[in-house]
Design an enzyme around this catalytic site. Structure first.
Site, PDB file in Angstrom:
ATOM      1  N   VAL A  45       2.376  -5.964 -10.396  1.00 45.97           N
ATOM      2  CA  VAL A  45       2.426  -7.043 -11.383  1.00 45.97           C
ATOM      3  C   VAL A  45       2.213  -8.404 -10.712  1.00 45.97           C
ATOM      4  CG1 VAL A  45       3.858  -8.198 -13.113  1.00 45.97           C
ATOM      5  CG2 VAL A  45       3.891  -5.707 -12.935  1.00 45.97           C
ATOM      6  N   CYS A  46       2.828  -8.584  -9.548  1.00 44.46           N
ATOM      7  CA  CYS A  46       2.665  -9.848  -8.818  1.00 44.46           C
ATOM      8  C   CYS A  46       1.206 -10.096  -8.445  1.00 44.46           C
ATOM      9  CB  CYS A  46       3.515  -9.837  -7.548  1.00 44.46           C
ATOM     10  SG  CYS A  46       5.270  -9.618  -7.833  1.00 44.46           S
ATOM     11  N   THR A  47       0.512  -9.040  -8.101  1.00 43.73           N
ATOM     12  CA  THR A  47      -0.899  -9.178  -7.744  1.00 43.73           C
ATOM     13  C   THR A  47      -1.698  -9.718  -8.929  1.00 43.73           C
ATOM     14  OG1 THR A  47      -0.734  -7.391  -6.125  1.00 43.73           O
ATOM     15  CG2 THR A  47      -2.943  -7.931  -6.934  1.00 43.73           C
ATOM     16  N   LEU A  50      -0.606 -13.586  -9.502  1.00 43.61           N
ATOM     17  CA  LEU A  50      -1.141 -14.583  -8.574  1.00 43.61           C
ATOM     18  C   LEU A  50      -2.645 -14.745  -8.743  1.00 43.61           C
ATOM     19  CD1 LEU A  50       1.051 -13.923  -5.444  1.00 43.61           C
ATOM     20  CD2 LEU A  50       0.938 -16.012  -6.771  1.00 43.61           C
TER      21      LEU A  50
END
Length: 212
Positions: A45-47, A50
């Site tokens: 999810v962070c990928t 960002l």
């Protein structure tokens, strides 16, 4: 550290990052800022977040907003992760990611919620005004990615209401009608807002967006 509340001064810090040593106040200068945390590097999810943030950077630039991300991993890890983000999101990460291995910044901003995870940061968002006060806080669980359209919408509202005696109604977007401040009598409001004032109720007066 107590929870930061709206109107509090955002704590300053100096930390390593994917772009070298960063001091928050120096980095922001006279700009608005968005500080947002991520549970960890090399997570799915962070990928996506960002990469999305990088693709939105032009829109934030138009609004004089600088972005700065954070996770509890180190700068070397961030730099390797950025390669993946750029590849899979077809973008270029163009803002710093703070390395917070000692959790100093996470503790300053109360980004670790032990009942969610005792070591990793949750998805916190802080919008910081040029005077370094906190204007918005949002907290998402690790399982829910953020909506960057909503962050743009909130910035538009904050910047509009900072300069005009108005508030923004539910689901407002830039260009939509706005609410006249309840503190302004209707007669005075009609002089201030030359595009017109509609009195829906004595306490609910609408006027066209003064910046549109």
């Amino acid at each position: 550290m107590a929870t930061l509340r709206l109107g509090d001064t955002a704590p300053d810090f100096t930390a390593d990052s994917s772009m070298g040593t960063i001091n928050l106040y120096d980095y922001l200068g006279d700009s608005w800022g968005i500080l947002f945390s991520h549970p960890a590097d090399f997570t799915p999810v962070c990928t996506t977040e960002l990469g999305t943030a990088a693709n939105f950077k032009g829109e934030f630039d138009k609004r004089n907003v600088k972005m700065i991300a954070l996770s509890v991993d180190g700068a070397a890890s961030h730099k390797e992760w950025i390669k993946d983000i750029n590849e899979v999101q077809n973008t270029t990460v163009n803002f710093p990611i703070i390395a917070d291995e000692d959790r100093k910044v996470s503790d300053l901003y109360d980004m670790i919620h032990p009942k969610a995870d005792s070591t990793l940061t949750v998805r916190s968002v802080f919008i910081i005004a040029p005077d370094k006060t906190v204007k918005l806080t949002l907290t998402y669980p690790a399982s829910t990615g953020r909506n960057f359209y909503e962050l743009l919408r909130v910035v538009d509202s904050l910047q509009l209401t900072a300069n005009h005696k108005v508030a923004t109604p539910a689901n407002w977007e830039h260009g939509n009608d706005v609410v006249v401040s309840p503190a302004i009598p209707t007669d005075e409001a009609r002089k201030i807002f030359t595009k017109g004032v509609e009195e829906v109720k004595p306490y609910l007066r609408m006027t066209p967006d003064p910046t549109a």
